[in-house]
Design a protein around this motif. Structure first.
Motif, mmCIF file in Angstrom:
data_model
loop_
_atom_site.group_PDB
_atom_site.id
_atom_site.type_symbol
_atom_site.label_atom_id
_atom_site.label_comp_id
_atom_site.label_asym_id
_atom_site.label_seq_id
_atom_site.Cartn_x
_atom_site.Cartn_y
_atom_site.Cartn_z
ATOM 1 N N SER A 45 0.800 -1.314 -0.121
ATOM 2 C CA SER A 45 -0.131 0.119 0.017
ATOM 3 C C SER A 45 0.846 1.352 0.208
ATOM 4 O O SER A 45 0.564 2.324 -0.725
ATOM 5 C CB SER A 45 -1.082 0.162 1.178
ATOM 6 O OG SER A 45 -0.179 -0.008 2.166
ATOM 7 N N LEU A 48 2.022 1.618 -3.632
ATOM 8 C CA LEU A 48 1.084 2.322 -4.491
ATOM 9 C C LEU A 48 0.798 3.643 -4.130
ATOM 10 O O LEU A 48 0.446 4.329 -4.988
ATOM 11 C CB LEU A 48 -0.209 1.248 -4.174
ATOM 12 C CG LEU A 48 -1.368 1.580 -5.291
ATOM 13 C CD1 LEU A 48 -1.028 1.493 -6.674
ATOM 14 C CD2 LEU A 48 -2.782 0.809 -4.756
ATOM 15 N N SER A 49 0.699 3.912 -3.022
ATOM 16 C CA SER A 49 0.453 5.384 -2.823
ATOM 17 C C SER A 49 1.563 6.310 -3.161
ATOM 18 O O SER A 49 1.230 7.465 -3.816
ATOM 19 C CB SER A 49 0.542 5.538 -1.052
ATOM 20 O OG SER A 49 0.478 6.895 -0.760
ATOM 21 N N ARG A 52 1.097 6.569 -6.903
ATOM 22 C CA ARG A 52 -0.089 7.528 -7.331
ATOM 23 C C ARG A 52 0.321 8.905 -7.097
ATOM 24 O O ARG A 52 -0.004 9.779 -8.040
ATOM 25 C CB ARG A 52 -1.285 7.365 -6.268
ATOM 26 C CG ARG A 52 -2.039 5.953 -6.781
ATOM 27 C CD ARG A 52 -3.303 5.846 -5.820
ATOM 28 N NE ARG A 52 -3.903 4.604 -6.338
ATOM 29 C CZ ARG A 52 -4.567 3.742 -5.361
ATOM 30 N NH1 ARG A 52 -4.429 3.819 -4.462
ATOM 31 N NH2 ARG A 52 -5.181 2.750 -6.023
ATOM 32 N N GLN A 53 1.067 9.304 -5.974
ATOM 33 C CA GLN A 53 1.662 10.533 -5.875
ATOM 34 C C GLN A 53 2.758 11.162 -7.125
ATOM 35 O O GLN A 53 2.551 11.985 -7.791
ATOM 36 C CB GLN A 53 2.480 10.629 -4.564
ATOM 37 C CG GLN A 53 3.029 12.211 -4.356
ATOM 38 C CD GLN A 53 1.884 13.315 -4.124
ATOM 39 O OE1 GLN A 53 0.858 12.774 -3.609
ATOM 40 N NE2 GLN A 53 2.221 14.420 -4.441
ATOM 41 N N TRP A 55 2.559 9.710 -10.178
ATOM 42 C CA TRP A 55 1.923 10.207 -11.338
ATOM 43 C C TRP A 55 1.163 11.090 -11.191
ATOM 44 O O TRP A 55 1.070 11.821 -12.336
ATOM 45 C CB TRP A 55 0.784 8.814 -11.425
ATOM 46 C CG TRP A 55 0.140 8.503 -12.559
ATOM 47 C CD1 TRP A 55 -1.267 8.978 -12.993
ATOM 48 C CD2 TRP A 55 0.518 8.171 -13.891
ATOM 49 N NE1 TRP A 55 -1.598 8.793 -14.176
ATOM 50 C CE2 TRP A 55 -0.451 8.493 -14.859
ATOM 51 C CE3 TRP A 55 1.814 7.663 -14.342
ATOM 52 C CZ2 TRP A 55 -0.308 8.189 -16.205
ATOM 53 C CZ3 TRP A 55 1.865 7.403 -15.751
ATOM 54 C CH2 TRP A 55 0.909 7.602 -16.622
ATOM 55 N N HIS A 56 0.614 11.678 -10.134
ATOM 56 C CA HIS A 56 -0.173 12.937 -10.281
ATOM 57 C C HIS A 56 0.834 14.113 -10.381
ATOM 58 O O HIS A 56 0.655 14.988 -11.140
ATOM 59 C CB HIS A 56 -0.582 13.143 -8.642
ATOM 60 C CG HIS A 56 -1.460 14.559 -8.531
ATOM 61 N ND1 HIS A 56 -2.381 14.730 -9.122
ATOM 62 C CD2 HIS A 56 -0.941 15.517 -7.786
ATOM 63 C CE1 HIS A 56 -2.592 16.138 -8.725
ATOM 64 N NE2 HIS A 56 -1.776 16.620 -7.963
#
Length: 76
Positions: A45, A48-49, A52-53, A55-56
């Protein structure tokens, strides 16, 4: 000797419970090597977090040019 990889859980008595049964060579003795993750290893997790950060940031243009990545780092 052949190697199989399986995930397991260590219970409160210190015994291993495999997530899935081994289907090979029933009723035989085996040698077990237990690899325990270090406390500093990231969890799925957390990975993944972080993804995501990142990618953003990439999608919103919050990036640093490659040419600037090494600025300020001195050669030893």
């Amino acid at each position: 000797m052949k190697a199989l990889k399986a995930m397991a859980t260590i219970n409160e008595e210190g015994q291993l419970t495999l997530d899935h049964p081994l289907l090979n060579d029933k009723n035989s003795r085996v040698e077990v090597i237990v690899l325990i993750p270090e406390a500093t290893d990231p969890t799925q997790s957390e990975i993944l977090s972080d993804f995501r950060q990142a990618w953003h940031e990439a999608m919103t243009g919050q990036t640093i040019p490659v040419s600037q990545l090494w600025d300020g780092i001195e050669d030893d």
